[in-house]
Design a protein around this motif. Structure first.
Motif, PDB file in Angstrom:
ATOM      1  N   TYR A  35       0.821  -1.208   0.000  1.00  0.00           N
ATOM      2  CA  TYR A  35       0.000   0.000   0.000  1.00  0.00           C
ATOM      3  C   TYR A  35       0.857   1.260   0.000  1.00  0.00           C
ATOM      4  N   VAL A  36       1.964   1.261   0.753  1.00  0.00           N
ATOM      5  CA  VAL A  36       2.848   2.421   0.759  1.00  0.00           C
ATOM      6  C   VAL A  36       3.472   2.623  -0.620  1.00  0.00           C
ATOM      7  N   ALA A  37       3.863   1.527  -1.266  1.00  0.00           N
ATOM      8  CA  ALA A  37       4.446   1.628  -2.604  1.00  0.00           C
ATOM      9  C   ALA A  37       3.431   2.174  -3.605  1.00  0.00           C
ATOM     10  N   VAL A  38       2.190   1.709  -3.519  1.00  0.00           N
ATOM     11  CA  VAL A  38       1.145   2.186  -4.440  1.00  0.00           C
ATOM     12  C   VAL A  38       0.880   3.662  -4.233  1.00  0.00           C
ATOM     13  N   SER A  39       0.737   4.104  -2.978  1.00  0.00           N
ATOM     14  CA  SER A  39       0.457   5.507  -2.692  1.00  0.00           C
ATOM     15  C   SER A  39       1.625   6.400  -3.105  1.00  0.00           C
ATOM     16  N   THR A  40       2.852   5.959  -2.835  1.00  0.00           N
ATOM     17  CA  THR A  40       4.022   6.747  -3.210  1.00  0.00           C
ATOM     18  C   THR A  40       4.124   6.888  -4.719  1.00  0.00           C
ATOM     19  N   LYS A  41       3.850   5.815  -5.431  1.00  0.00           N
ATOM     20  CA  LYS A  41       3.883   5.866  -6.895  1.00  0.00           C
ATOM     21  C   LYS A  41       2.857   6.854  -7.427  1.00  0.00           C
ATOM     22  N   MET A  94     -16.951  10.921 -12.206  1.00  0.00           N
ATOM     23  CA  MET A  94     -17.830  10.739 -13.364  1.00  0.00           C
ATOM     24  C   MET A  94     -17.037  10.726 -14.669  1.00  0.00           C
ATOM     25  N   TRP A  95     -15.954  11.494 -14.725  1.00  0.00           N
ATOM     26  CA  TRP A  95     -15.119  11.539 -15.929  1.00  0.00           C
ATOM     27  C   TRP A  95     -14.270  10.277 -16.078  1.00  0.00           C
ATOM     28  N   PHE A  96     -13.555   9.928 -14.999  1.00  0.00           N
ATOM     29  CA  PHE A  96     -12.520   8.904 -15.086  1.00  0.00           C
ATOM     30  C   PHE A  96     -12.818   7.636 -14.287  1.00  0.00           C
ATOM     31  N   GLY A  97     -13.925   7.612 -13.530  1.00  0.00           N
ATOM     32  CA  GLY A  97     -14.180   6.458 -12.678  1.00  0.00           C
ATOM     33  C   GLY A  97     -13.314   6.512 -11.431  1.00  0.00           C
ATOM     34  N   ILE A  98     -13.113   5.357 -10.793  1.00  0.00           N
ATOM     35  CA  ILE A  98     -12.331   5.302  -9.553  1.00  0.00           C
ATOM     36  C   ILE A  98     -10.948   4.688  -9.798  1.00  0.00           C
ATOM     37  N   GLY A  99     -10.527   4.651 -11.050  1.00  0.00           N
ATOM     38  CA  GLY A  99      -9.219   4.096 -11.379  1.00  0.00           C
ATOM     39  C   GLY A  99      -8.092   5.059 -11.079  1.00  0.00           C
ATOM     40  N   GLU A 100      -6.920   4.735 -11.618  1.00  0.00           N
ATOM     41  CA  GLU A 100      -5.725   5.526 -11.343  1.00  0.00           C
ATOM     42  C   GLU A 100      -5.799   6.925 -11.947  1.00  0.00           C
ATOM     43  N   THR A 101      -6.490   7.046 -13.078  1.00  0.00           N
ATOM     44  CA  THR A 101      -6.516   8.337 -13.772  1.00  0.00           C
ATOM     45  C   THR A 101      -7.115   9.430 -12.905  1.00  0.00           C
ATOM     46  N   SER A 102      -8.181   9.113 -12.176  1.00  0.00           N
ATOM     47  CA  SER A 102      -8.832  10.128 -11.347  1.00  0.00           C
ATOM     48  C   SER A 102      -7.904  10.621 -10.244  1.00  0.00           C
ATOM     49  N   LYS A 103      -7.153   9.714  -9.635  1.00  0.00           N
ATOM     50  CA  LYS A 103      -6.242  10.115  -8.554  1.00  0.00           C
ATOM     51  C   LYS A 103      -5.078  10.934  -9.102  1.00  0.00           C
ATOM     52  N   PHE A 163       2.700  14.263  -9.090  1.00  0.00           N
ATOM     53  CA  PHE A 163       3.560  15.436  -8.907  1.00  0.00           C
ATOM     54  C   PHE A 163       4.385  15.702 -10.151  1.00  0.00           C
ATOM     55  N   LEU A 164       4.901  14.649 -10.762  1.00  0.00           N
ATOM     56  CA  LEU A 164       5.722  14.805 -11.961  1.00  0.00           C
ATOM     57  C   LEU A 164       4.902  15.387 -13.106  1.00  0.00           C
ATOM     58  N   ILE A 165       3.687  14.889 -13.285  1.00  0.00           N
ATOM     59  CA  ILE A 165       2.837  15.379 -14.387  1.00  0.00           C
ATOM     60  C   ILE A 165       2.432  16.830 -14.151  1.00  0.00           C
ATOM     61  N   GLY A 166       1.804  17.087 -13.003  1.00  0.00           N
ATOM     62  CA  GLY A 166       1.322  18.433 -12.720  1.00  0.00           C
ATOM     63  C   GLY A 166       2.450  19.433 -12.558  1.00  0.00           C
ATOM     64  N   GLY A 167       3.534  19.019 -11.890  1.00  0.00           N
ATOM     65  CA  GLY A 167       4.653  19.931 -11.683  1.00  0.00           C
ATOM     66  C   GLY A 167       5.364  20.296 -12.977  1.00  0.00           C
ATOM     67  N   SER A 168       5.504  19.339 -13.875  1.00  0.00           N
ATOM     68  CA  SER A 168       6.176  19.617 -15.150  1.00  0.00           C
ATOM     69  C   SER A 168       5.372  20.605 -15.984  1.00  0.00           C
ATOM     70  N   ILE A 169       4.063  20.366 -16.078  1.00  0.00           N
ATOM     71  CA  ILE A 169       3.214  21.276 -16.850  1.00  0.00           C
ATOM     72  C   ILE A 169       3.246  22.674 -16.243  1.00  0.00           C
ATOM     73  N   ALA A 170       3.137  22.748 -14.918  1.00  0.00           N
ATOM     74  CA  ALA A 170       3.126  24.050 -14.245  1.00  0.00           C
ATOM     75  C   ALA A 170       4.456  24.769 -14.405  1.00  0.00           C
ATOM     76  N   ALA A 218     -12.212   7.103  -3.240  1.00  0.00           N
ATOM     77  CA  ALA A 218     -12.330   6.193  -4.376  1.00  0.00           C
ATOM     78  C   ALA A 218     -11.003   5.487  -4.613  1.00  0.00           C
ATOM     79  N   ALA A 219     -10.844   4.289  -4.018  1.00  0.00           N
ATOM     80  CA  ALA A 219      -9.614   3.531  -4.216  1.00  0.00           C
ATOM     81  C   ALA A 219      -9.850   2.078  -3.841  1.00  0.00           C
ATOM     82  N   ASP A 220      -9.070   1.206  -4.441  1.00  0.00           N
ATOM     83  CA  ASP A 220      -9.097  -0.201  -4.068  1.00  0.00           C
ATOM     84  C   ASP A 220      -7.708  -0.670  -3.636  1.00  0.00           C
ATOM     85  N   SER A 221      -6.798   0.292  -3.419  1.00  0.00           N
ATOM     86  CA  SER A 221      -5.460  -0.005  -2.917  1.00  0.00           C
ATOM     87  C   SER A 221      -4.857   1.294  -2.400  1.00  0.00           C
TER      88      SER A 221
END
Length: 262
Positions: A64-70, A121-130, A76-83, A206-209
């Motif tokens: 769980y720690v590995a999943v959350s850290t990832k 509603m856009w992305f569901g509860i998968g990784e994309t929403s988080k 952070f990498l996506i949003g920080g790079s764009i910003a 919204a998470a399963d891990s």
């Protein structure tokens, strides 16, 4: 004499930052043992440690720690790079600021956590929403501080660089970017805190891990010790992120008078 004391502090263990947390934990344990603090409200630190040992033995905590850290780092990498790119673009080119900054400021005023129902509603509860929520949360502190840092560079330094023959990318790389680096790193430190805040809310709803899922699952079975453990894990990960950011400040800003090594 003062310098000698500073050298001794550098050689020895810096205990001051730990004094208040240790006192809080000791008081917390005493209140629990005396019965002033119910286990249903807040388990004692020893019970939380027992919960930690249990989740270590069954191996779930590492997963769980590995999943959350990832999730946190990727968002952070996506949003920080764009910003960062937008901050540089608007800071260096005033014409870009006229077209982009107003729209970005309008988006910034929207609480990104309030968008959770829409994001699901856009992305569901998968990784994309988080990833979307984390990226959106971390973006604006980096954007604002990058933009402000670029615009706050001393014009005298820029003129001096031009006198020495710097222009174009060389002027940007050797004068403008180093001059803005302190503000950029400050924005990164702010964003690291928002990164974990955004992830906590996203994983809890919204998470399963992940750590948030572990806390939600424990809440359903009234395992307060595990819930408190999850909160502490988030706090430790946030503190680790801040320590790394401070290390980068001391490493990259040794020349800056406000960031002299203590």
């Amino acid at each position: 004499m003062f310098q000698n004391k500073q050298r001794d502090n550098k050689r020895g263990w810096n205990w001051q930052p730990w004094a208040i947390p240790i006192c809080i934990v000791a008081l917390w344990q005493l209140l629990g043992l005396s019965g002033w603090l119910s286990d249903r409200i807040l388990p004692t630190p020893l019970e939380v440690v027992k919960a930690l040992i249990h989740v270590i033995q069954d191996g779930t905590i590492f997963e769980y720690v590995a999943v959350s850290t990832k999730r946190a780092l990727l968002g952070f990498l996506i949003g920080g790079s764009i910003a960062f790119v937008l901050g540089l673009l608007n800071g260096v080119f005033p014409i870009a600021e006229k077209f982009l900054d107003s729209s970005l400021q309008m988006v910034r005023t929207i609480p990104h956590l309030a968008m959770i129902p829409l994001v699901i509603m856009w992305f569901g509860i998968g990784e994309t929403s988080k990833l979307f929520l984390v990226s959106l949360g971390v973006a604006f502190p980096i954007y604002l501080n990058t933009f402000h840092g670029i615009r706050s560079v001393d014009p005298g330094l820029i003129e001096m660089g031009k006198v020495y023959g710097l222009k174009g990318f060389s002027l940007f790389a050797k004068v403008i970017l180093p001059g803005a680096l302190a503000n950029i790193l400050l924005g990164i430190r702010f964003s690291l805190g928002i990164m974990w805040l955004s992830l906590i809310v996203a994983e809890t709803i919204a998470a399963d891990s992940g750590i948030g899922y572990m806390a939600t699952h424990a809440r359903e079975f009234m395992q307060m010790d595990v819930v408190v453990l999850c909160v502490i894990l988030y706090a430790l990960l946030g503190k680790l992120s801040d320590v790394i950011a401070k290390f980068l400040e001391q490493r990259w800003l040794q020349w800056h008078h406000n960031y002299l090594k203590r």
